[in-house]
Scaffold this motif. Structure first.
Motif, short mmCIF file in Angstrom:
data_model
loop_
_atom_site.label_atom_id
_atom_site.label_comp_id
_atom_site.label_asym_id
_atom_site.label_seq_id
_atom_site.Cartn_x
_atom_site.Cartn_y
_atom_site.Cartn_z
N LYS A 1 0.85 -1.27 0.14
CA LYS A 1 0.19 -0.10 -0.01
C LYS A 1 0.90 1.15 -0.16
O LYS A 1 0.59 2.37 -0.61
N ALA B 1 -1.18 -0.99 -3.69
CA ALA B 1 -2.65 -1.73 -3.04
C ALA B 1 -3.48 -0.69 -2.83
O ALA B 1 -2.94 0.33 -2.09
N ASP B 2 -4.78 -0.43 -2.68
CA ASP B 2 -5.72 0.60 -2.37
C ASP B 2 -6.18 0.36 -0.98
O ASP B 2 -6.31 1.27 -0.24
N GLU B 3 -6.26 -0.99 -0.63
CA GLU B 3 -6.77 -1.30 0.82
C GLU B 3 -6.29 -2.54 1.19
O GLU B 3 -6.15 -3.63 0.51
N ASP C 1 -6.12 -1.26 7.08
CA ASP C 1 -6.90 -0.16 6.90
C ASP C 1 -8.14 -0.55 7.76
O ASP C 1 -8.99 0.44 8.38
#
Length: 254
Positions: A48, A53-55, A79
């Motif tokens: 991330k 990576a977004d989440e 997250d």
């Protein structure tokens, strides 16, 4: 990319376990995040931080105390978290890799996960089966014993440990399952500000029974016992006496 990372609560690696009633006694024993899962969390957070990576979603299966372990993962940089609650023991006594992998399969599909990162094994059961089983259930490619991981052009390139050294495997497109080995990274220490922030992060709670999965153990543990104490060594006066004992007492020389 959405990353789902497995987090297991185990007896702390520095604790000497006690055997009672044919199982490991878990009463008043220090528990902590499985070291291999900690490496998986670190790698997910690094993905991330590298904008790959977004989440990052941490997931744990077990009793209510697993929330503490999930908070550790959140403090490291995940997250949010998912806690699949069950009173069954997850150290192979009750809940075994087959059922655990089936639960992960359901959550991975519900979350729309692109990459699942797991520790190569739990230090309590040492099975190393959950990752490969999960990949089989999902029909996804897998890489076990990862020593290095890089995101490349919508896929990943993984260097993995083998008995003869390492090999590099390229997965051109996701989804995939990767199990993490010791050489992959060195996990960070959670800072106090991040520990405080982790208390405010979301932890979703789902009952294990709600998935409609057979959680019964397929293998029965007949006995758990402590290894015999190692006998004290002896001193010899010279090499001839050593060779004599190795040959005539230990039987390791012909």
């Amino acid at each position: 990319m959405k990353v789902l990372v497995g987090v297991k609560r185990v007896v702390d690696y520095a604790v000497k376990v006690r055997v009672q009633n044919k199982s490991v006694d878990l009463n008043n024993v220090k528990m902590s995040l499985n070291p291999f899962c900690e490496i998986a969390v670190e790698e997910a957070v690094r993905l991330k931080e590298g904008k790959h990576a977004d989440e990052v979603v941490a997931m744990s299966i077990g009793p209510k105390q697993c929330t503490e372990t999930l908070r550790t993962a959140l403090a490291m940089g995940c997250d949010r978290a998912i806690h699949v609650t069950t009173d069954l023991r997850t150290d192979y006594m009750d809940l075994q890799p087959y059922a655990i992998a089936k639960i992960f399969e359901k959550v991975a599909e519900q979350e729309g996960t692109d990459l699942v990162l797991l520790g190569k094994q739990g230090i309590d059961s040492d099975c190393g089966q959950t990752g490969p089983m999960l990949a089989g259930f999902l029909g996804w490619p897998q890489v076990t014993f990862a020593a290095n991981l890089e995101a490349k052009d919508g896929g990943i390139q993984v260097e993995r440990e083998t008995d003869a050294g390492t090999e590099t495997i390229n997965i051109p497109s996701l989804p995939a399952v990767v199990t993490c080995d010791l050489r992959l990274n060195e996990p960070r220490y959670a800072t106090l500000p991040n520990i405080m922030k982790a208390k405010k992060k979301k932890v979703d709670t789902i009952a294990a029974d709600s998935f409609g999965i057979d959680l019964e153990a397929h293998n029965e543990v007949l006995e758990v016992f402590e290894p015999p104490q190692r006998q004290e060594g002896i001193m010899v006066d010279d090499i001839d006496q050593l060779v004599d004992k190795l040959k005539n007492e230990a039987g390791v020389l012909a």
